[in-house]
Design a protein around this motif. Structure first.
Motif, PDB file in Angstrom:
ATOM      1  N   SER A 351       0.846  -1.193   0.000  1.00 18.00           N
ATOM      2  CA  SER A 351       0.000   0.000   0.000  1.00 18.00           C
ATOM      3  C   SER A 351       0.880   1.241   0.000  1.00 18.00           C
ATOM      4  O   SER A 351       2.052   1.190   0.409  1.00 18.00           O
ATOM      5  CB  SER A 351      -0.901   0.002   1.234  1.00 18.00           C
ATOM      6  OG  SER A 351      -0.123   0.191   2.413  1.00 18.00           O
ATOM      7  N   PRO A 352       0.329   2.393  -0.452  1.00 16.30           N
ATOM      8  CA  PRO A 352       1.123   3.625  -0.384  1.00 16.30           C
ATOM      9  C   PRO A 352       1.623   3.921   1.017  1.00 16.30           C
ATOM     10  O   PRO A 352       2.744   4.414   1.194  1.00 16.30           O
ATOM     11  CB  PRO A 352       0.130   4.697  -0.867  1.00 16.30           C
ATOM     12  CG  PRO A 352      -0.812   3.954  -1.764  1.00 16.30           C
ATOM     13  CD  PRO A 352      -0.962   2.600  -1.144  1.00 16.30           C
ATOM     14  N   GLU A 353       0.797   3.602   2.026  1.00 17.16           N
ATOM     15  CA  GLU A 353       1.201   3.836   3.406  1.00 17.16           C
ATOM     16  C   GLU A 353       2.371   2.943   3.803  1.00 17.16           C
ATOM     17  O   GLU A 353       3.307   3.389   4.487  1.00 17.16           O
ATOM     18  CB  GLU A 353       0.021   3.606   4.346  1.00 17.16           C
ATOM     19  CG  GLU A 353      -1.130   4.582   4.181  1.00 17.16           C
ATOM     20  CD  GLU A 353      -1.987   4.297   2.955  1.00 17.16           C
ATOM     21  OE1 GLU A 353      -2.721   5.211   2.543  1.00 17.16           O
ATOM     22  OE2 GLU A 353      -1.920   3.178   2.417  1.00 17.16           O
ATOM     23  N   ALA A 354       2.314   1.672   3.371  1.00 24.43           N
ATOM     24  CA  ALA A 354       3.401   0.742   3.690  1.00 24.43           C
ATOM     25  C   ALA A 354       4.691   1.143   2.991  1.00 24.43           C
ATOM     26  O   ALA A 354       5.786   1.037   3.551  1.00 24.43           O
ATOM     27  CB  ALA A 354       3.006  -0.681   3.311  1.00 24.43           C
ATOM     28  N   ARG A 355       4.564   1.619   1.756  1.00 27.69           N
ATOM     29  CA  ARG A 355       5.756   2.087   1.051  1.00 27.69           C
ATOM     30  C   ARG A 355       6.332   3.324   1.730  1.00 27.69           C
ATOM     31  O   ARG A 355       7.546   3.443   1.901  1.00 27.69           O
ATOM     32  CB  ARG A 355       5.422   2.372  -0.416  1.00 27.69           C
ATOM     33  CG  ARG A 355       5.158   1.131  -1.256  1.00 27.69           C
ATOM     34  CD  ARG A 355       5.229   1.446  -2.744  1.00 27.69           C
ATOM     35  NE  ARG A 355       4.167   2.349  -3.178  1.00 27.69           N
ATOM     36  CZ  ARG A 355       3.005   1.981  -3.677  1.00 27.69           C
ATOM     37  NH1 ARG A 355       2.727   0.676  -3.792  1.00 27.69           N
ATOM     38  NH2 ARG A 355       2.102   2.859  -4.073  1.00 27.69           N
ATOM     39  N   ALA A 356       5.460   4.233   2.106  1.00 24.42           N
ATOM     40  CA  ALA A 356       5.934   5.458   2.750  1.00 24.42           C
ATOM     41  C   ALA A 356       6.649   5.157   4.057  1.00 24.42           C
ATOM     42  O   ALA A 356       7.622   5.836   4.419  1.00 24.42           O
ATOM     43  CB  ALA A 356       4.760   6.406   2.995  1.00 24.42           C
ATOM     44  N   ALA A 357       6.194   4.117   4.760  1.00 24.70           N
ATOM     45  CA  ALA A 357       6.796   3.788   6.054  1.00 24.70           C
ATOM     46  C   ALA A 357       8.252   3.363   5.918  1.00 24.70           C
ATOM     47  O   ALA A 357       9.036   3.497   6.864  1.00 24.70           O
ATOM     48  CB  ALA A 357       5.986   2.683   6.728  1.00 24.70           C
ATOM     49  N   THR A 361       8.681   6.645  -2.003  1.00 26.46           N
ATOM     50  CA  THR A 361       7.671   7.571  -2.489  1.00 26.46           C
ATOM     51  C   THR A 361       7.521   7.403  -4.001  1.00 26.46           C
ATOM     52  O   THR A 361       8.251   6.645  -4.643  1.00 26.46           O
ATOM     53  CB  THR A 361       8.074   9.012  -2.172  1.00 26.46           C
ATOM     54  OG1 THR A 361       9.246   9.344  -2.959  1.00 26.46           O
ATOM     55  CG2 THR A 361       8.408   9.171  -0.693  1.00 26.46           C
TER      56      THR A 361
END
Length: 391
Positions: A351-357, A361
């Motif tokens: 997910s974008p959130e998991a990638r951001a963590a 980006t």
């Protein structure tokens, strides 16, 4: 006319030997009788039976990689992910628990997040740069810890020595993916790893024309278990791919050194360009794990550079289109430089959130630096960065 059954062809006798390894495409190997076949299966005689169970080109390649890693008994498989699967599925079972680095290659993360749990193998992800975080993730039923020496694609450097001590004290197996760093930068067995694996597809073969993996274990019993699993599940490597990879190994050290020099210089140049938010390269003083990288890798940074540009996906698209001269492709280790975008390739399943963590980006790129003249690389990336800024 009487018909006869043709016997398998045996190469003519010769007092000389080939300089280059022959290719053995045969799937089937003939034995003299049932007793002879029994002797091979039971270990009393050396030989081949059926290519899924092993063939000469795989063994020749395995021995060469064994020598690089300072071990014996390595196994060549059909891909790097086959090597990961042989470790996780060949050595773990229902009720076991596995800890993985939280910045593993995307497919390794998917295997741990989706496939292992449905087979009854619990998983936890932890930051491999923080031994305390790995220790907190361990459970009484933890069977194995899997980390990369340098993570893909964020280039964080694992505390491999600390994690190795922790695993030894807890009776947990430590498996190390050495694909990015290669045995020319670090030998994980010497640092306490129980299992070492590679995507041979990448730097070891080095020409983007084979798909192979390799895995070895310190304990011969573990190696047997992984081999049996690989044979049973058909992780057979192609003889021709093995032959090509063996040929690639002849220039591996030269390719690695030249690409590494280019990578260090390109990283420093990128850091000074407008629109570049950050550059990740292990030997740079601003790398978050710089001190550990210097001690672990002996001052080597390897050939991978990651960087982030401002502007998100729109800027990323513009950069990839304008950087004409490097292939935009989800691969690494070729003699030519390749550019990859983790959010749309290796880590697209997150997910974008998991990638951001983990710091990925839409403007984040990974460069597998090749052997081109450095000035040509700068020209290419200058065009890409200008397009990203305009976007």
């Amino acid at each position: 006319m009487k018909k006869t059954i043709q016997r398998p062809v045996v190469p003519p006798a010769s007092v000389s030997t080939p300089v280059v390894s022959p290719i053995y495409p045969s799937v089937v190997y003939a034995s003299d009788d049932p007793d002879g076949l029994d002797a091979q299966y039971e270990g009393g005689a050396a030989g081949y039976t059926y290519a899924r169970e092993g063939h000469p080109n795989a063994d020749l390649l395995a021995r060469r990689i064994d020598a690089l890693e300072g071990c014996s008994g390595g196994i060549v498989l059909g891909s790097g992910m086959a090597a990961v699967a042989a470790v996780l599925l060949g050595l773990c079972g229902a009720g076991d628990h596995v800890v993985g680095g939280n910045q593993l290659y995307g497919r390794s993360l998917r295997l741990m997040a989706e496939d292992l749990p449905r087979l009854g193998i619990a998983t936890t992800l932890a930051d491999p740069t923080d031994m305390a975080a790995v220790e907190a993730a361990l459970r009484p039923e933890t069977r194995l810890v899997l980390i990369e020496v340098v993570s893909n694609p964020t280039l964080r450097v694992a505390d491999i020595e600390g994690i190795a001590r922790l695993c030894r004290d807890r009776g947990v197996l430590l498996a190390v993916d050495n694909t990015f760093t290669t045995p020319l930068a670090v030998r994980p067995f010497a640092l306490g790893a129980d299992i070492v694996l590679h995507s041979v597809t990448k730097l070891l073969a080095g020409h983007s024309d084979v798909t192979l993996g390799w895995v070895a274990a310190r304990d011969p019993d573990l190696a047997v278990r992984m081999r049996v699993f690989a044979v049973t599940t058909g992780m057979t490597p192609s003889p021709f791919d093995c032959w090509l990879a063996e040929r690639g190994l002849a220039t591996f050290a030269l390719r690695f050194d030249a690409a590494q020099r280019n990578a260090a210089a390109l990283a420093d140049w990128l850091a000074g360009q407008a629109g570049v938010r950050r550059v990740l390269y292990p030997t740079r003083a601003d790398h978050p794990d710089h001190n550990r990288a210097a001690a672990l890798l002996g001052g080597q940074g390897c050939n991978m550079v990651s960087f982030e540009v401002a502007g998100g996906r729109k800027a990323a698209n513009a950069l990839a289109r304008a950087a004409d001269g490097v292939a935009f492709a989800p691969t690494l280790g070729d003699v030519g430089t390749t550019l990859s975008h983790a959010a749309s390739s290796s880590h697209r399943a997150l997910s974008p959130e998991a990638r951001a963590a983990i710091g990925i980006t839409e403007g984040f790129f990974r460069v597998s630096v090749g052997l081109e003249p450095l000035d040509a690389l700068k020209t290419t990336f200058a065009a890409g960065l200008a397009a990203a800024r305009d976007a």
